[in-house]
Design a protein around this motif. Structure first.
Motif, PDB file in Angstrom:
ATOM      1  N   LEU A 394       0.811  -1.226   0.000  1.00  0.00           N
ATOM      2  CA  LEU A 394       0.000   0.000   0.000  1.00  0.00           C
ATOM      3  C   LEU A 394       0.845   1.278   0.000  1.00  0.00           C
ATOM      4  O   LEU A 394       0.552   2.212  -0.765  1.00  0.00           O
ATOM      5  N   PRO A 395       1.883   1.394   0.836  1.00  0.00           N
ATOM      6  CA  PRO A 395       2.687   2.631   0.779  1.00  0.00           C
ATOM      7  C   PRO A 395       3.276   2.864  -0.611  1.00  0.00           C
ATOM      8  O   PRO A 395       3.304   4.009  -1.098  1.00  0.00           O
ATOM      9  N   LEU A 396       3.709   1.796  -1.249  1.00  0.00           N
ATOM     10  CA  LEU A 396       4.296   1.928  -2.585  1.00  0.00           C
ATOM     11  C   LEU A 396       3.244   2.416  -3.586  1.00  0.00           C
ATOM     12  O   LEU A 396       3.503   3.331  -4.383  1.00  0.00           O
ATOM     13  N   LEU A 397       2.049   1.835  -3.534  1.00  0.00           N
ATOM     14  CA  LEU A 397       1.008   2.223  -4.486  1.00  0.00           C
ATOM     15  C   LEU A 397       0.535   3.659  -4.234  1.00  0.00           C
ATOM     16  O   LEU A 397       0.254   4.400  -5.185  1.00  0.00           O
ATOM     17  N   LEU A 398       0.418   4.028  -2.969  1.00  0.00           N
ATOM     18  CA  LEU A 398       0.029   5.411  -2.660  1.00  0.00           C
ATOM     19  C   LEU A 398       1.064   6.393  -3.198  1.00  0.00           C
ATOM     20  O   LEU A 398       0.717   7.444  -3.766  1.00  0.00           O
ATOM     21  N   GLU A 399       2.312   6.038  -3.043  1.00  0.00           N
ATOM     22  CA  GLU A 399       3.387   6.895  -3.566  1.00  0.00           C
ATOM     23  C   GLU A 399       3.317   6.978  -5.092  1.00  0.00           C
ATOM     24  O   GLU A 399       3.458   8.060  -5.679  1.00  0.00           O
ATOM     25  N   GLN A 400       3.074   5.820  -5.739  1.00  0.00           N
ATOM     26  CA  GLN A 400       3.015   5.795  -7.194  1.00  0.00           C
ATOM     27  C   GLN A 400       1.827   6.593  -7.726  1.00  0.00           C
ATOM     28  O   GLN A 400       1.909   7.222  -8.779  1.00  0.00           O
ATOM     29  N   PHE A 401       0.734   6.607  -6.989  1.00  0.00           N
ATOM     30  CA  PHE A 401      -0.442   7.369  -7.429  1.00  0.00           C
ATOM     31  C   PHE A 401      -0.096   8.851  -7.535  1.00  0.00           C
ATOM     32  O   PHE A 401      -0.471   9.533  -8.493  1.00  0.00           O
ATOM     33  N   HIS A 402       0.602   9.351  -6.538  1.00  0.00           N
ATOM     34  CA  HIS A 402       0.972  10.784  -6.564  1.00  0.00           C
ATOM     35  C   HIS A 402       2.099  11.047  -7.557  1.00  0.00           C
ATOM     36  O   HIS A 402       2.200  12.152  -8.104  1.00  0.00           O
ATOM     37  N   LYS A 403       2.938  10.052  -7.812  1.00  0.00           N
ATOM     38  CA  LYS A 403       4.066  10.251  -8.720  1.00  0.00           C
ATOM     39  C   LYS A 403       3.609  10.325 -10.170  1.00  0.00           C
ATOM     40  O   LYS A 403       4.193  11.043 -10.984  1.00  0.00           O
ATOM     41  N   HIS A 404       2.545   9.584 -10.525  1.00  0.00           N
ATOM     42  CA  HIS A 404       2.048   9.580 -11.898  1.00  0.00           C
ATOM     43  C   HIS A 404       0.872  10.549 -12.012  1.00  0.00           C
ATOM     44  O   HIS A 404      -0.025  10.546 -11.174  1.00  0.00           O
ATOM     45  N   SER A 405       0.883  11.329 -13.049  1.00  0.00           N
ATOM     46  CA  SER A 405      -0.153  12.359 -13.186  1.00  0.00           C
ATOM     47  C   SER A 405      -1.226  12.000 -14.207  1.00  0.00           C
ATOM     48  O   SER A 405      -2.307  12.583 -14.211  1.00  0.00           O
ATOM     49  N   GLN A 406      -0.956  11.047 -15.099  1.00  0.00           N
ATOM     50  CA  GLN A 406      -1.941  10.710 -16.126  1.00  0.00           C
ATOM     51  C   GLN A 406      -3.102   9.919 -15.526  1.00  0.00           C
ATOM     52  O   GLN A 406      -2.899   9.036 -14.685  1.00  0.00           O
ATOM     53  N   SER A 407      -4.303  10.220 -16.012  1.00  0.00           N
ATOM     54  CA  SER A 407      -5.499   9.603 -15.434  1.00  0.00           C
ATOM     55  C   SER A 407      -5.520   8.098 -15.628  1.00  0.00           C
ATOM     56  O   SER A 407      -5.926   7.351 -14.720  1.00  0.00           O
ATOM     57  N   ASN A 408      -5.077   7.615 -16.800  1.00  0.00           N
ATOM     58  CA  ASN A 408      -5.135   6.169 -17.029  1.00  0.00           C
ATOM     59  C   ASN A 408      -4.151   5.422 -16.124  1.00  0.00           C
ATOM     60  O   ASN A 408      -4.424   4.306 -15.659  1.00  0.00           O
ATOM     61  N   GLN A 409      -2.990   6.038 -15.848  1.00  0.00           N
ATOM     62  CA  GLN A 409      -2.035   5.418 -14.929  1.00  0.00           C
ATOM     63  C   GLN A 409      -2.595   5.404 -13.505  1.00  0.00           C
ATOM     64  O   GLN A 409      -2.483   4.408 -12.780  1.00  0.00           O
ATOM     65  N   ARG A 410      -3.176   6.512 -13.119  1.00  0.00           N
ATOM     66  CA  ARG A 410      -3.768   6.586 -11.781  1.00  0.00           C
ATOM     67  C   ARG A 410      -4.920   5.586 -11.624  1.00  0.00           C
ATOM     68  O   ARG A 410      -5.115   4.990 -10.557  1.00  0.00           O
ATOM     69  N   ARG A 411      -5.675   5.415 -12.702  1.00  0.00           N
ATOM     70  CA  ARG A 411      -6.782   4.458 -12.636  1.00  0.00           C
ATOM     71  C   ARG A 411      -6.247   3.045 -12.396  1.00  0.00           C
ATOM     72  O   ARG A 411      -6.767   2.300 -11.564  1.00  0.00           O
ATOM     73  N   THR A 412      -5.172   2.675 -13.105  1.00  0.00           N
ATOM     74  CA  THR A 412      -4.570   1.345 -12.915  1.00  0.00           C
ATOM     75  C   THR A 412      -4.106   1.167 -11.474  1.00  0.00           C
ATOM     76  O   THR A 412      -4.371   0.123 -10.841  1.00  0.00           O
ATOM     77  N   ILE A 413      -3.444   2.174 -10.944  1.00  0.00           N
ATOM     78  CA  ILE A 413      -2.931   2.087  -9.563  1.00  0.00           C
ATOM     79  C   ILE A 413      -4.087   1.998  -8.569  1.00  0.00           C
ATOM     80  O   ILE A 413      -4.059   1.189  -7.624  1.00  0.00           O
ATOM     81  N   LEU A 414      -5.119   2.815  -8.788  1.00  0.00           N
ATOM     82  CA  LEU A 414      -6.260   2.801  -7.863  1.00  0.00           C
ATOM     83  C   LEU A 414      -7.008   1.473  -7.940  1.00  0.00           C
ATOM     84  O   LEU A 414      -7.497   0.968  -6.920  1.00  0.00           O
TER      85      LEU A 414
END
Length: 1029
Positions: A394-414
């Motif tokens: 979870l800490p890694l994914l939360l960090e990756q969500f903020h690191k990536h700005s594109q909506s499709n990348q954020r959707r994959t992480i979420l």
């Protein structure tokens, strides 16, 4: 005298000797059954049979000895229950001795031993003696299949009845069986042999030093490679052997050191079936293995599973690999550790994290989802595994969500985060502080709220789903979080154009409102009430449609959150008040607005059905209010009111009928009795005392010279009384039924007469058999017969006949056949014939407002099949006897019956009825054409052989109908042309050029749906006869 007695004694023995000679020397099979029957009847004893066989059993010719023993064995197979213990001992000794005889004799000896293994009178010790003799004297695998099967049957019988004796043999029994089974190839025998091995292990027989040998003798068949021959009479499938062998291999941890290397080898092979079988077997083994068995193989198992999930192109291999990983983790989780032992679970999970974690940082790469699936498969195995993996991921994914700005990348992480959050719902934690998500709560909420405000609709959808899962975690969201969540859901429900987002927002609101009723009552209901007030002002000003759509969404939101009794007590008064405001003329309300409110009320009523208290609250609040509004609308007014006319329109009344029916079906009998005591007197006596705002300008008398507006409200009475439980007594029933019959034949208001007929039929269906039911039936029949004679209310009398017939058909009442015959007679009536034909559709269909199972009607199973059997022959006969001008009526009625009949019932009758169905296609009535096409299309798929006999007629008629004026008929005809391609190809090939040319025309049809079906059908005909089609 003595000589006569001696002759009588000798006679049966002489007859027995003759039967024996016929069997042994004459090679006839029949005498064996005759001898067995005579032994059963007491004519002979088994001893006499042995004596009669004496010379045959001692004959120097092996084939003769074999025939003699075969006769004795066949008799014993049928008469073993008659044997005494002493006889069993002698027979066993005899048969054991004959195991050393010529190989011609052995099959018959084994049959005899099988019969003796079934004896209840078998003395102790003889089972062991028989098996020792077989193990020592018989080379089983050199015998034919049938005889090997006999040996397995003997072992199975003894294991079932003499278990303790066999266990006394110790490992010798296991070794003996290994020798028997070694080299077996026949699938019929293997199924029995696998079952014996499983019983050896599961019933704790001693395996001694032969564990590896037992494993080898069974594992040599793994993985099963068997294809049953065509038309196999034994019906053994590959799956049967796979499951039977898997049960053996996964039955004991003692096989682990031999089996796990084999499974790893097969998973790494290139054969798909071997991979699947190995992964599924590993999954089964994990249920009985512990850390001790798995320890040395964990790295190799993980490497094989990881490779298959990362690299496979097969979804089945991926799914089985994930299931195996889940089972491995669960196995390691449940093992009890000693204080000084290594925790294999932590090290195993660390390996998984090490190999998968870095892929989660690459949301655009192809290994991100396989890695997430592997981690989630392991995390879902136990609370410990879930905590370990979640705290790392979870800490890694939360960090990756903020690191990536594109909506499709954020959707994959979420979406990955959502998967891990769902896993936490499986585990409960008594101590709040132990809950692993508590430490991430603020970050998760912040991330979800960011997703809900993102412009991407797809990211919003994942955010809404994540919010729902977070809300389902007990005590995770604070009151501030809930207030923010409610605000976002409100915004998404109203401000977003994307339909998916607001539908998802409504679903999430309903789910969370059940868990947090106070938050939704405090924060969302006031906003919706305010929005509803603004909607009322917009409607009052007659504003543009966009604002009206906001008003509709508000109504939908109010119904969506009505999932908790406390919220219903706030939302229901809002909806009813809104309807009252419309009624008072404070806003411009059309039919669609009123129907929208009624639909919201019905959705609330459906949600209230889950809770008895809420159901009663809704009923006693909403039903009187709706009745009051309707009664008010039916009263004569000095001032012209548009809305009051709207409330009496058929569409609005139908919507109110649905609300009242839904609010009534789930009432308990006691509460329903309270309600019926008010509502029936309202309609019969005009007693309006229980209605809110009950000061009306004149009396409400829908049955006594009431206005047409008042009569129309009988539909609301129908909705109520026809939804009551059957055991609720209806007051003033006699008066009510007579009033309904009279109103049903009133020609001045067709809609109210139909409602009265339906109400009468609904009550009739529920009445118990007896004098009262007979009186009401006679009343209805008299009224129908009087009305069907030429006069002003023929149509209304016919409608009453139709609904009463349906009520009786559903409950198999004897009078239903008479009324159906009367209805069939009307098919030849020039005026009522077409309506009578359509009536058969009503008789076979399910209704939505009356005579429903949900409304407690008596609906017998298979009533359609019974109606078909009883009436279709008469319909066919009537068609042949009818004049040309009324034949279409019979075809239409027949088509309706067949179209709604379950296809398995219709298929056997198809050859006799098909010619009539084809004739119905030539009928000019579009309804007949459509009904017949709907009936024929599934038959083309399910009975191609019968249909292919009429292919010429079918092609011609379908092509003609593909240019029908009716769009629905054109679509159905083209669908049938498509289905025609399922007939045998050689039958269709001569028509291929003609069909392809003819189907070019509908490709240019003005309707898109017709063009779509034409493309699909023409494409299939183009491919007809081509390779691979």
């Amino acid at each position: 005298m003595a000589a006569a007695t001696a002759l009588e004694a000798v006679a049966p023995t002489g007859a027995l000797w003759g039967l024996v000679q016929d069997f042994v020397m004459g090679q006839q099979e029949g005498p064996a059954d005759q001898v067995a029957a005579d032994v059963k009847s007491g004519s002979y004893t088994v001893l006499q049979v042995v004596e009669a066989l004496g010379s045959s059993l001692e004959n120097p010719e092996p084939r003769t000895r074999a025939r003699g023993i075969q006769l004795l064995s066949q008799v014993l197979l049928q008469c073993h229950s008659l044997l005494l213990e002493k006889e069993v001992v002698h027979l066993i000794l005899f048969y054991e001795n004959r195991l050393k005889d010529h190989h011609f004799v052995i099959p018959s000896v084994l049959q005899g031993l099988r019969a003796l293994s079934l004896c209840v009178a078998l003395p102790p010790g003889l089972a062991v003696s028989v098996l020792k003799a077989i193990f020592q004297e018989v080379h089983v695998q050199s015998l034919p299949q049938v005889d090997r099967h006999t040996v397995y049957s003997i072992i199975t019988n003894f294991m079932r009845t003499r278990e303790e004796e066999l266990k006394g043999l110790g490992a010798d029994f296991t070794f003996g069986f290994i020798q028997v089974m070694d080299g077996e190839k026949d699938p019929r025998n293997l199924l029995v042999a696998f079952r014996i091995v499983h019983d050896l292990i599961s019933r704790d027989y001693s395996l001694g030093p032969f564990v590896e040998e037992l494993f080898e003798v069974t594992s040599c068949y793994f993985p099963i490679d068997f294809t049953p021959p065509p038309n196999d009479p034994h019906g053994i499938q590959r799956e049967d052997l796979i499951l039977s062998l898997r049960a053996v291999l996964a039955s004991t941890p003692r096989f682990a050191e031999f089996l796990l290397p084999l499974l790893i080898e097969k998973v790494d092979s290139e054969i798909l079936s071997a991979k699947l079988d190995s992964l599924q077997t590993l999954n089964a083994c994990c249920a009985v293995y512990g850390q001790k068995e798995l320890k040395d193989f964990l790295p190799s198992l993980w490497a094989s599973i990881r490779r298959e999930v990362f690299q496979t192109a097969s979804e089945r291999v991926e799914a089985d690999g994930l299931a195996a990983l889940h089972s491995l983790t669960a196995c390691l989780s449940r093992s009890v550790l000693r204080a000084d032992a290594e925790d294999l679970l932590d090290s195993f999970l660390s390996n998984i994290l090490q190999d998968c974690r870095h892929h989660l940082c690459e949301p655009d790469m192809k290994l991100v989802w396989p890695s997430a699936k592997l981690l989630q498969a392991a995390a879902g195995a136990s609370a410990r595994a879930c905590d370990h993996i979640t705290s790392n991921v979870l800490p890694l994914l939360l960090e990756q969500f903020h690191k990536h700005s594109q909506s499709n990348q954020r959707r994959t992480i979420l979406e990955m985060i959502l998967g891990f959050l769902k896993l936490h719902q499986k585990w409960s934690y008594e101590d709040k502080d132990e809950r692993p998500l508590n430490g991430f709560k603020d970050q998760l909420c912040s991330l979800v709220f960011m997703a809900l405000t993102d412009p991407s609709a797809q990211l919003q959808l994942v955010g809404i789903r994540t919010l729902t899962v977070l809300g389902a975690q007990p005590d995770l969201l604070s009151s501030g979080d809930l207030e923010l969540a409610v605000g976002h859901l409100y915004r998404l429900s109203f401000l977003e154009e994307d339909s998916q987002s607001w539908v998802a927002a409504l679903e999430a609101s309903g789910a969370l409102a059940t868990l947090y009723p106070v938050a939704f009552s405090s924060h969302l209901v006031p906003k919706l009430a305010e929005e509803l007030g603004r909607g009322e002002l917009d409607l009052a000003r007659g504003d543009e449609p966009a604002k009206c759509s906001q008003h509709l969404r508000c109504l939908q939101a109010l119904s969506a959150i009505s999932t908790h009794p406390n919220i219903v007590k706030e939302t229901l008064p809002l909806l009813l008040q809104h309807l009252c405001q419309m009624n008072k003329g404070y806003m411009v309300a059309g039919t669609s607005e009123v129907i929208a409110v009624c639909q919201s009320l019905q959705q609330v009523a459906e949600k209230c059905q889950r809770d008895l208290e809420s159901c009663w609250y809704f009923h006693q609040t909403a039903v009187p209010c709706l009745l009051a509004l309707a009664v008010q609308a039916s009263m004569p007014e000095k001032e012209h009111s548009v809305l009051r006319k709207v409330l009496l329109e058929d569409e609005v009344l139908a919507a109110m009928v649905s609300v009242i029916g839904t609010a009534t079906t789930h009432l308990s009998p006691d509460l329903a009795a309270q309600s019926v005591a008010h509502i029936v007197p309202l309609f019969l006596d005009g007693n309006v005392s229980f209605l809110p705002e009950n000061s009306f300008p004149c009396r409400f008398q829908p049955f006594q010279d009431g206005s047409s507006g008042q009569r129309r409200l009988v539909a609301l009475l129908m909705a109520f009384v026809c939804s009551l439980p059957r055991n609720v007594e209806i007051p003033q029933l006699n008066q009510l039924m007579r009033e309904l019959v009279e109103l049903s034949c009133c020609p001045s208001c067709p809609s109210s007469s139909t409602a009265a007929a339906k109400c009468f039929a609904g009550l009739l269906n529920k009445l118990p058999a007896g004098q009262q039911l007979d009186e009401f039936l006679q009343l209805a029949v008299d009224k129908v017969e009087a009305g069907l004679s030429p006069g002003p209310y023929r149509s209304q009398a016919f409608t009453l006949l139709l609904w009463v017939t349906k009520a009786l058909v559903l409950r198999y009442h004897p009078l239903s056949s008479c009324l159906t015959d009367r209805l069939m007679g009307l098919l030849g009536d020039p005026e009522l014939g077409p309506a009578a034909a359509d009536g058969f559709s009503l008789l076979m269909s399910d209704c939505t407002d009356v005579l429903t199972r949900a409304g407690h009607a008596e609906v017998r199973i298979m009533f359609r099949q019974r109606f078909f059997t009883d009436n279709v022959p008469a319909l066919v006969q009537g068609f042949h006897a009818a004049s040309q001008d009324v034949k279409p009526n019979y075809l239409k009625g027949l088509s309706h019956v067949l179209n709604r009949l379950p296809k398995p019932v219709l298929l056997p009758e198809l050859p006799t009825l098909l010619s009539l169905l084809l004739e119905a296609l030539s009928c000019s009535d579009c309804v007949v054409q459509l009904s017949t096409l709907s009936c024929l299309q599934p038959l083309l798929l399910e009975a191609p052989q019968v249909m292919s006999l009429h292919v010429d007629t079918l092609v011609t008629k379908f092509l003609n109908l593909s240019s029908s004026p009716s769009m629905a008929v054109r679509i159905a005809a083209l669908q049938c042309m498509h289905a025609l391609t399922r007939l045998p190809t050689p039958v269709l090939l001569p028509y291929k050029p003609q069909v392809i040319r003819a189907l070019a025309k509908p490709l240019d049809d003005k309707k898109r749906l017709v063009r779509k079906e034409a493309v699909s059908a023409r494409g299939e005909w183009f491919l007809l006869g081509s390779p691979g089609s």
